[in-house]
Structures are given as structure tokens and as C-alpha cells.
Design a protein around this motif. Structure first.
Motif, mmCIF file in Angstrom:
data_model
loop_
_atom_site.group_PDB
_atom_site.id
_atom_site.type_symbol
_atom_site.label_atom_id
_atom_site.label_comp_id
_atom_site.label_asym_id
_atom_site.label_seq_id
_atom_site.Cartn_x
_atom_site.Cartn_y
_atom_site.Cartn_z
ATOM 1 N N GLN A 7 1.447 -1.295 0.270
ATOM 2 C CA GLN A 7 0.159 0.061 0.007
ATOM 3 C C GLN A 7 1.108 1.092 0.062
ATOM 4 O OE1 GLN A 7 -2.699 0.464 2.955
ATOM 5 N NE2 GLN A 7 -3.916 2.616 2.897
ATOM 6 N N TRP A 8 1.871 1.632 0.847
ATOM 7 C CA TRP A 8 2.652 3.019 1.068
ATOM 8 C C TRP A 8 3.843 2.550 -0.179
ATOM 9 C CZ3 TRP A 8 1.977 6.972 3.491
ATOM 10 C CH2 TRP A 8 1.297 6.404 4.962
ATOM 11 N N SER A 9 4.167 1.882 -0.717
ATOM 12 C CA SER A 9 4.895 1.801 -1.717
ATOM 13 C C SER A 9 3.899 1.872 -3.005
ATOM 14 C CB SER A 9 5.790 0.917 -2.151
ATOM 15 O OG SER A 9 4.833 -0.258 -2.143
ATOM 16 N N LYS A 10 3.158 1.811 -3.024
ATOM 17 C CA LYS A 10 1.942 2.391 -4.470
ATOM 18 C C LYS A 10 1.629 4.000 -3.533
ATOM 19 C CE LYS A 10 -0.987 -1.704 -5.580
ATOM 20 N NZ LYS A 10 -1.810 -2.302 -5.800
ATOM 21 N N LEU A 11 1.279 4.545 -3.120
ATOM 22 C CA LEU A 11 1.378 5.613 -2.929
ATOM 23 C C LEU A 11 2.695 6.324 -2.592
ATOM 24 C CD1 LEU A 11 -1.152 7.334 -1.313
ATOM 25 C CD2 LEU A 11 -0.098 6.952 0.803
ATOM 26 N N GLY A 12 3.217 5.978 -2.358
ATOM 27 C CA GLY A 12 5.011 6.649 -2.804
ATOM 28 C C GLY A 12 4.773 6.642 -4.397
ATOM 29 N N ALA A 13 4.593 5.978 -5.306
ATOM 30 C CA ALA A 13 4.818 6.135 -6.310
ATOM 31 C C ALA A 13 3.679 6.817 -7.118
ATOM 32 C CB ALA A 13 4.389 4.622 -7.318
ATOM 33 N N MET A 47 15.462 13.785 0.702
ATOM 34 C CA MET A 47 15.419 15.174 1.724
ATOM 35 C C MET A 47 15.479 15.933 1.518
ATOM 36 S SD MET A 47 16.746 11.232 3.851
ATOM 37 C CE MET A 47 17.666 10.713 1.979
ATOM 38 N N ASN A 48 16.083 16.650 1.005
ATOM 39 C CA ASN A 48 16.931 18.129 0.424
ATOM 40 C C ASN A 48 15.819 18.700 -0.018
ATOM 41 O OD1 ASN A 48 20.009 17.352 0.467
ATOM 42 N ND2 ASN A 48 19.808 17.157 -1.744
ATOM 43 N N ASP A 49 14.849 18.385 -1.614
ATOM 44 C CA ASP A 49 13.847 18.940 -1.408
ATOM 45 C C ASP A 49 13.060 19.286 -0.124
ATOM 46 O OD1 ASP A 49 14.700 18.725 -4.048
ATOM 47 O OD2 ASP A 49 12.771 17.328 -4.577
ATOM 48 N N TYR A 50 13.046 18.329 1.089
ATOM 49 C CA TYR A 50 12.197 19.074 1.889
ATOM 50 C C TYR A 50 12.895 19.234 3.062
ATOM 51 C CZ TYR A 50 7.734 16.875 -0.470
ATOM 52 O OH TYR A 50 7.171 16.459 -1.450
ATOM 53 N N TRP A 51 13.636 19.647 3.265
ATOM 54 C CA TRP A 51 14.198 19.870 5.029
ATOM 55 C C TRP A 51 15.646 20.851 4.348
ATOM 56 C CZ3 TRP A 51 13.056 14.484 4.866
ATOM 57 C CH2 TRP A 51 11.272 14.431 5.341
ATOM 58 N N ALA A 52 16.651 19.739 3.834
ATOM 59 C CA ALA A 52 17.911 20.561 3.981
ATOM 60 C C ALA A 52 18.041 21.958 3.299
ATOM 61 C CB ALA A 52 19.438 19.550 3.344
ATOM 62 N N VAL A 68 2.643 12.123 2.242
ATOM 63 C CA VAL A 68 3.504 12.583 0.765
ATOM 64 C C VAL A 68 5.169 12.465 1.699
ATOM 65 C CG1 VAL A 68 3.698 14.309 -0.486
ATOM 66 C CG2 VAL A 68 1.263 14.220 0.098
ATOM 67 N N VAL A 69 5.557 12.596 2.010
ATOM 68 C CA VAL A 69 6.925 12.818 1.922
ATOM 69 C C VAL A 69 7.246 11.120 2.316
ATOM 70 C CG1 VAL A 69 8.810 14.330 3.289
ATOM 71 C CG2 VAL A 69 7.418 14.991 2.710
ATOM 72 N N MET A 70 6.483 11.091 3.353
ATOM 73 C CA MET A 70 7.624 9.803 4.147
ATOM 74 C C MET A 70 6.814 8.287 2.842
ATOM 75 S SD MET A 70 8.736 10.362 6.272
ATOM 76 C CE MET A 70 8.660 8.529 7.543
ATOM 77 N N SER A 71 5.609 8.360 2.912
ATOM 78 C CA SER A 71 5.200 7.567 1.105
ATOM 79 C C SER A 71 6.603 8.066 0.080
ATOM 80 C CB SER A 71 4.215 7.988 1.018
ATOM 81 O OG SER A 71 3.993 9.023 -0.149
ATOM 82 N N LYS A 72 7.077 9.009 0.123
ATOM 83 C CA LYS A 72 7.815 8.583 -1.047
ATOM 84 C C LYS A 72 8.687 8.830 -1.018
ATOM 85 C CE LYS A 72 6.450 13.337 -3.729
ATOM 86 N NZ LYS A 72 7.162 14.253 -3.536
#
Length: 94
Positions: A7-13, A47-52, A68-72
Motif C-alpha cells: 500500500q505505501w509503496s503504491k502511494l509513494g509511486a 530529503m534535500n527538497d523537504y529539509w536540507a 506524502v513525504v514519507m510515502s516517497k
């Protein structure tokens, strides 16, 4: 990249989109040919896009944005596992 989604990898895709997944596949063809390097490069980019690289840090993300971020990131981890450990998990099932 991922042979069997959960489920989570589908959501990440879905959240990553075809363009980012195609980019990760393209990264696999560059570099030194280490299996799973494409998903790891994509994970670092996320990680760079959302934090660094964010000029102002926010501590109050809504749950939807966290999902959204965690599924990616989860997609990247599963794709890396699929590239580096798929044969092991196949052998264990037999």
C-alpha cells in the motif's frame, strides 16, 4: 523498479510520479552500476527538497504532507531493497 508493491509503496509511486521514477531508473544507468543507487539518489533528493534546502524550517506540517513525504521516502527504500535483496527474499519463501 519495484516488482511487488504494498500500500505505501503504491502511494509513494503516485506521489513521486512517473517523471521522478524514470529519473531514478536513469540514475541506475550512470555511476558505478551499484544496484539500488537510483532509489538512494532519489531519496537524498527528496530529503534535500523537504529539509536540507528549505530556507525556513517548519515544525507544523499537516499529517497529509507528512504522509506524502514519507510515502516517497518509503518508495525509495522499497526500490532499494528490491534492487539489492530481492533474491534473498525469493529464496526464503521456498
Amino acid at each position: 523498479m519495484i516488482r511487488e508493491h504494498d500500500q505505501w509503496s503504491k502511494l509513494g509511486a503516485e506521489h513521486l510520479g512517473e517523471h521522478n521514477i524514470a529519473w531514478a531508473l536513469k540514475m541506475e544507468s550512470f555511476g558505478v552500476g551499484v544496484p539500488g543507487e537510483g532509489p538512494m539518489i532519489l531519496m537524498k533528493s527528496i530529503m534535500n527538497d523537504y529539509w536540507a534546502d528549505v530556507p525556513t524550517k517548519t515544525l507544523d506540517w499537516p499529517a497529509q504532507k507528512v504522509d506524502v513525504v514519507m510515502s516517497k521516502l518509503y518508495w525509495c527504500w522499497v526500490a532499494w531493497l528490491d534492487a539489492t535483496h530481492y533474491e534473498i527474499s525469493e529464496g526464503e519463501e521456498e
